[in-house]
Design a protein around this motif. Structure first.
Motif, PDB file in Angstrom:
ATOM      1  N   PHE A 101       0.827  -1.206   0.000  1.00 28.07           N
ATOM      2  CA  PHE A 101       0.000   0.000   0.000  1.00 28.07           C
ATOM      3  C   PHE A 101       0.863   1.259   0.000  1.00 28.07           C
ATOM      4  O   PHE A 101       0.507   2.260  -0.596  1.00 28.07           O
ATOM      5  N   PHE A 102       2.009   1.208   0.660  1.00 28.89           N
ATOM      6  CA  PHE A 102       2.893   2.362   0.749  1.00 28.89           C
ATOM      7  C   PHE A 102       4.092   2.257  -0.199  1.00 28.89           C
ATOM      8  O   PHE A 102       5.077   2.954  -0.019  1.00 28.89           O
ATOM      9  N   SER A 103       3.990   1.410  -1.210  1.00 24.31           N
ATOM     10  CA  SER A 103       5.076   1.313  -2.181  1.00 24.31           C
ATOM     11  C   SER A 103       5.104   2.579  -3.031  1.00 24.31           C
ATOM     12  O   SER A 103       4.110   3.299  -3.158  1.00 24.31           O
ATOM     13  N   VAL A 104       6.247   2.852  -3.625  1.00 22.67           N
ATOM     14  CA  VAL A 104       6.385   4.035  -4.491  1.00 22.67           C
ATOM     15  C   VAL A 104       5.366   3.956  -5.626  1.00 22.67           C
ATOM     16  O   VAL A 104       4.712   4.947  -5.949  1.00 22.67           O
ATOM     17  N   TRP A 105       5.220   2.778  -6.202  1.00 22.03           N
ATOM     18  CA  TRP A 105       4.302   2.603  -7.324  1.00 22.03           C
ATOM     19  C   TRP A 105       2.858   2.952  -6.928  1.00 22.03           C
ATOM     20  O   TRP A 105       2.155   3.654  -7.648  1.00 22.03           O
ATOM     21  N   THR A 106       2.433   2.476  -5.776  1.00 22.29           N
ATOM     22  CA  THR A 106       1.075   2.772  -5.302  1.00 22.29           C
ATOM     23  C   THR A 106       0.928   4.262  -5.026  1.00 22.29           C
ATOM     24  O   THR A 106      -0.076   4.874  -5.400  1.00 22.29           O
ATOM     25  N   HIS A 120       3.870  13.823  -6.756  1.00 22.70           N
ATOM     26  CA  HIS A 120       3.784  12.839  -7.839  1.00 22.70           C
ATOM     27  C   HIS A 120       5.094  12.816  -8.638  1.00 22.70           C
ATOM     28  O   HIS A 120       5.645  11.748  -8.920  1.00 22.70           O
ATOM     29  N   LEU A 121       5.608  13.992  -8.980  1.00 21.39           N
ATOM     30  CA  LEU A 121       6.855  14.086  -9.745  1.00 21.39           C
ATOM     31  C   LEU A 121       8.044  13.531  -8.944  1.00 21.39           C
ATOM     32  O   LEU A 121       8.902  12.836  -9.488  1.00 21.39           O
ATOM     33  N   LEU A 122       8.092  13.867  -7.670  1.00 18.71           N
ATOM     34  CA  LEU A 122       9.161  13.360  -6.809  1.00 18.71           C
ATOM     35  C   LEU A 122       9.131  11.833  -6.749  1.00 18.71           C
ATOM     36  O   LEU A 122      10.178  11.176  -6.845  1.00 18.71           O
ATOM     37  N   LEU A 123       7.943  11.281  -6.638  1.00 19.44           N
ATOM     38  CA  LEU A 123       7.814   9.825  -6.583  1.00 19.44           C
ATOM     39  C   LEU A 123       8.216   9.180  -7.904  1.00 19.44           C
ATOM     40  O   LEU A 123       8.864   8.128  -7.919  1.00 19.44           O
ATOM     41  N   ILE A 124       7.837   9.796  -9.014  1.00 21.64           N
ATOM     42  CA  ILE A 124       8.222   9.261 -10.331  1.00 21.64           C
ATOM     43  C   ILE A 124       9.744   9.250 -10.459  1.00 21.64           C
ATOM     44  O   ILE A 124      10.331   8.293 -10.976  1.00 21.64           O
ATOM     45  N   TRP A 125      10.376  10.287  -9.973  1.00 21.36           N
ATOM     46  CA  TRP A 125      11.832  10.367 -10.016  1.00 21.36           C
ATOM     47  C   TRP A 125      12.474   9.239  -9.193  1.00 21.36           C
ATOM     48  O   TRP A 125      13.531   8.716  -9.539  1.00 21.36           O
ATOM     49  N   GLN A 126      11.810   8.842  -8.105  1.00 20.46           N
ATOM     50  CA  GLN A 126      12.345   7.803  -7.214  1.00 20.46           C
ATOM     51  C   GLN A 126      11.942   6.383  -7.627  1.00 20.46           C
ATOM     52  O   GLN A 126      12.461   5.417  -7.068  1.00 20.46           O
TER      53      GLN A 126
END
Length: 187
Positions: free
Chosen positions: A4-9, A62-68
């Motif tokens: 649930f707390f994965s980067v992808w989710t 959202h952008l920060l997560l995509i980068w990670q």
């Protein structure tokens, strides 16, 4: 619980949350422009600004997560240079353009409205329509949940609602700014 707390989710959730908040901000902005709601305008403008800022911050998250993300990695250049991404360059680019347009609209509204003047600010503010459309196309085209019935329903109802509000606002502006004597039937 870990999934649930994965980067992808979180990428997916933040994308939908950003879409919801920007749709809410756009809808409230359109509602606040209706003449019959003049008495509620101050409250509505406040809600419009708050939802816009939260939407913009959610896009940044959202952008920060995509980068990670490790599954579909994006470099900073791919995130911030429109159409440069290796993964879905057209639709990633529309997401990037959407971010920039929202950033300009929100930033100009809160920081530069007095310097720009109301006429220029209004012209800039209309960029929210293509920004929202780019966001919609971006989400539908490369969102991993876009083929799910609930996501399609979300996109369809949001789009329909915004289109109806835009049409109503256009009708009201035509009716309000019609020169005297026009639009009345001749006897």
């Amino acid at each position: 619980m870990r999934d649930f707390f994965s980067v992808w989710t979180l990428i997916r959730v933040s994308g939908f949350l950003a879409f919801y908040l920007m749709t809410l901000s756009l809808a409230i902005g359109l509602f606040s422009s209706f003449s019959i709601l003049k008495k509620k305008k101050a409250r509505m403008v406040s809600a419009h600004q708050i939802s816009g800022w939260y939407g913009l911050l959610t896009i940044c998250f959202h952008l920060l997560l995509i980068w990670q993300d490790q599954y579909v990695p994006y470099s900073l250049a791919e995130i911030f240079i429109p159409f440069y991404a290796k993964n879905e360059p057209l639709f990633s680019g529309l997401g990037t353009l959407s971010f920039y347009l929202f950033f300009i609209v929100v930033g100009s509204s809160d920081f530069f409205i007095r310097r720009l003047g109301i006429k220029m600010w209004k012209k800039i503010h209309f960029a929210v329509i293509p920004a929202w459309l780019f966001m919609l196309v971006h989400g539908i085209a490369i969102g991993s949940d876009s083929s799910e019935p609930w996501a399609l329903l979300l996109y369809l109802t949001s789009s329909s609602f915004i289109l109806v509000l835009l049409f109503m606002r256009l009708l009201e502006s035509i009716m309000l700014y019609q020169p005297a004597g026009q639009g009345k039937p001749k006897k």
